[in-house]
Scaffold this active site. Structure first.
Site, PDB file in Angstrom:
ATOM      1  CG  ASP A   1       2.662  -2.019  -5.489  1.00 35.43           C
ATOM      2  OD1 ASP A   1       1.553  -2.303  -5.963  1.00 35.43           O
ATOM      3  OD2 ASP A   1       2.803  -1.621  -4.314  1.00 35.43           O
TER       4      ASP A   1
ATOM      5  CD  GLU B   1       6.038   4.777  -3.390  1.00 37.07           C
ATOM      6  OE1 GLU B   1       5.041   4.114  -3.081  1.00 37.07           O
ATOM      7  OE2 GLU B   1       7.082   4.824  -2.691  1.00 37.07           O
TER       8      GLU B   1
ATOM      9  CG  ASP C   1      -0.687   0.247  -1.030  1.00 34.63           C
ATOM     10  OD1 ASP C   1      -0.409  -0.431  -0.027  1.00 34.63           O
ATOM     11  OD2 ASP C   1      -0.372  -0.089  -2.187  1.00 34.63           O
ATOM     12  CB  SER C   2       0.875   3.653   4.146  1.00 34.54           C
ATOM     13  OG  SER C   2       1.607   3.515   5.312  1.00 34.54           O
TER      14      SER C   2
ATOM     15  CG  ASP D   1       4.496  -2.403   8.442  1.00 35.02           C
ATOM     16  OD1 ASP D   1       3.261  -2.472   8.377  1.00 35.02           O
ATOM     17  OD2 ASP D   1       5.252  -3.329   8.095  1.00 35.02           O
TER      18      ASP D   1
ATOM     19  CE1 TYR E   1       2.146  -7.506   2.650  1.00 36.13           C
ATOM     20  CE2 TYR E   1      -0.131  -6.843   2.986  1.00 36.13           C
ATOM     21  CZ  TYR E   1       1.052  -6.746   2.273  1.00 36.13           C
ATOM     22  OH  TYR E   1       1.130  -5.892   1.211  1.00 36.13           O
TER      23      TYR E   1
HETATM   24  N1  AAT Z   1       1.012  -2.395  -2.472  1.00 39.07           N
HETATM   25  C1  AAT Z   1       2.105  -2.889  -1.745  1.00 39.07           C
HETATM   26  C2  AAT Z   1       1.970  -2.683  -0.329  1.00 39.07           C
HETATM   27  C3  AAT Z   1       2.543  -1.711   0.401  1.00 39.07           C
HETATM   28  S1  AAT Z   1       3.504  -0.594  -0.387  1.00 39.07           S
HETATM   29  C4  AAT Z   1       3.729   0.809   0.595  1.00 39.07           C
HETATM   30  C5  AAT Z   1       4.372   1.942  -0.212  1.00 39.07           C
HETATM   31  O1  AAT Z   1       4.284   3.152   0.564  1.00 39.07           O
HETATM   32  C6  AAT Z   1       5.870   1.780  -0.542  1.00 39.07           C
HETATM   33  O2  AAT Z   1       6.041   1.806  -1.928  1.00 39.07           O
HETATM   34  C7  AAT Z   1       6.542   2.978   0.149  1.00 39.07           C
HETATM   35  O3  AAT Z   1       7.655   3.491  -0.566  1.00 39.07           O
HETATM   36  C8  AAT Z   1       5.385   3.969   0.191  1.00 39.07           C
HETATM   37  N2  AAT Z   1       5.518   5.057   1.190  1.00 39.07           N
HETATM   38  C9  AAT Z   1       6.036   4.975   2.437  1.00 39.07           C
HETATM   39  N3  AAT Z   1       5.990   6.168   3.047  1.00 39.07           N
HETATM   40  C10 AAT Z   1       5.423   7.050   2.178  1.00 39.07           C
HETATM   41  C11 AAT Z   1       5.103   8.433   2.238  1.00 39.07           C
HETATM   42  N4  AAT Z   1       5.368   9.165   3.331  1.00 39.07           N
HETATM   43  N5  AAT Z   1       4.506   9.014   1.157  1.00 39.07           N
HETATM   44  C12 AAT Z   1       4.229   8.274   0.043  1.00 39.07           C
HETATM   45  N6  AAT Z   1       4.516   6.955  -0.058  1.00 39.07           N
HETATM   46  C13 AAT Z   1       5.103   6.333   0.985  1.00 39.07           C
HETATM   47  C14 AAT Z   1       2.272  -1.728   1.885  1.00 39.07           C
HETATM   48  C15 AAT Z   1       2.722  -2.996   2.539  1.00 39.07           C
HETATM   49  C16 AAT Z   1       2.283  -3.177   3.974  1.00 39.07           C
HETATM   50  C17 AAT Z   1       3.211  -4.107   4.720  1.00 39.07           C
HETATM   51  C18 AAT Z   1       2.596  -4.705   5.947  1.00 39.07           C
HETATM   52  N7  AAT Z   1       3.562  -5.303   6.832  1.00 39.07           N
END
Ligand code: AAT
Length: 291
Positions: free
Chosen positions: A89, A109, A159-160, A162, A228
């Site tokens: 994002d 991402e 910033d992952s 779940d 959340y």
């Molecule tokens: N900033 C917003 C909060 C997030 S976004 C988590 C991001 O991680 C998503 O855009 C997703 O596409 C990305 N993502 C997931 N797996 C991978 C990966 N293996 N490699 C790179 N990016 C990845 C997190 C919200 C937390 C929610 C809590 N319930």
């Protein structure tokens, strides 16, 4: 399910589902990795949802993005090179860019649809992509880190989403090993580390893996995020062997005058809340402890 409301139903928080009233659905799509939805809510602004799970709302994204970024970056002097995993994002990029010492911001991402949708519907978040120091890579964060050169980054911010879905491996030991390898001595990691109300088992796993791998400090911090699950979320902060990092006492306070004029002022983070974020309720302290 209440008609006209979004309810966040998931086996990761059985028996409960936070709901938001929908004004209008703005986008629905399916990428190679996940279902992507954006809706206008009545009271939290626009909302980004991946596979039925809220990733951000305009009203409270500040609490998450500012904390996951400034907790690590304010804990070390002069951060220059930062890697963001996930965070498509752009919100974490916007926060990293506030630090004038930063020279290079890499982001990996997995899902380009998240980037495109954020640019279209969340301009105040996706503004992070406009910084000239940012290099975006679309791909799996696990593979990216495996291939990253050793000892490169001052900080890695994970910033992952779940651990059900594409982010699963981002919570496992081999991933943390490659993060530690990619950091310089005394470099720091901050990773999304779920809720003490819901996921103590996941947190205990992360903590024990990180204690094993990171030879510097290992600390859990948390913040409130009303949208959340359970209204809060935690972060695992770790440092590699080298100059000792004392996460609880920030050495690199961020100053409003440090922030670029194009970026809005900080809404949530300050030095007092930084230190307070490491205070844990007694039940969590017993499980997590500290080192
Ligand atoms: N900033 C917003 C909060 C997030 S976004 C988590 C991001 O991680 C998503 O855009 C997703 O596409 C990305 N993502 C997931 N797996 C991978 C990966 N293996 N490699 C790179 N990016 C990845 C997190 C919200 C937390 C929610 C809590 N319930």
């Amino acid at each position: 399910v209440i008609p006209g409301w979004f309810s966040e139903i998931s086996p990761m928080w059985p028996g409960e589902a936070h709901s938001l009233k929908i004004e209008k659905i703005l986008f629905q799509g399916k990428s190679e990795y996940q279902k992507v939805m954006v809706f206008q809510s009545s009271t939290y602004g626009k909302v980004l949802v991946l596979d039925g799970v809220i990733q951000l709302t305009e009203r409270d994204e500040c609490a998450y993005q500012e904390m996951i970024t400034h907790l690590p970056l304010c804990s070390i002097p002069n951060p220059k090179k930062v890697l963001v995993i996930g965070g498509g994002d752009g919100g974490v990029l916007r926060e990293v860019a506030r630090h004038s010492s930063i020279e290079k911001i890499d982001i990996c991402e997995i899902d380009n649809m998240v980037v495109e949708v954020s640019k279209q519907f969340f301009p105040e978040v996706a503004v992070g992509f406009n910084d000239p120091r940012v290099t975006l890579r679309i791909g799996d964060g696990v593979a990216f880190l495996k291939a990253a050169p050793e000892g490169t980054y001052d900080a890695v911010i994970v910033d992952s989403s779940d651990p059900i879905g594409p982010a699963q491996e981002l919570f496992e030991k081999p991933f943390f090993q490659s993060v530690a390898r990619a950091l310089r001595p005394g470099g720091v990691m901050c990773t999304q580390a779920e809720s003490i109300w819901l996921h103590m088992d996941i947190i205990e796993d992360i903590v024990s893996n990180c204690r094993h791998i990171f030879k510097g400090s290992v600390n859990y911090a948390w913040t409130t995020v009303p949208t959340y699950p359970s209204g809060m979320i935690g972060f695992m902060l770790c440092s590699t062997e080298g100059p000792l990092v004392d996460f609880k006492h920030p050495v690199n306070p961020i100053d409003q005058k440090d922030c670029q004029k194009s970026v809005r002022p900080l809404k949530f983070y300050n030095s007092e809340i930084h230190t307070a974020a490491f205070c844990l309720p007694s039940f969590a302290k017993r499980k997590i402890g500290s080192k």
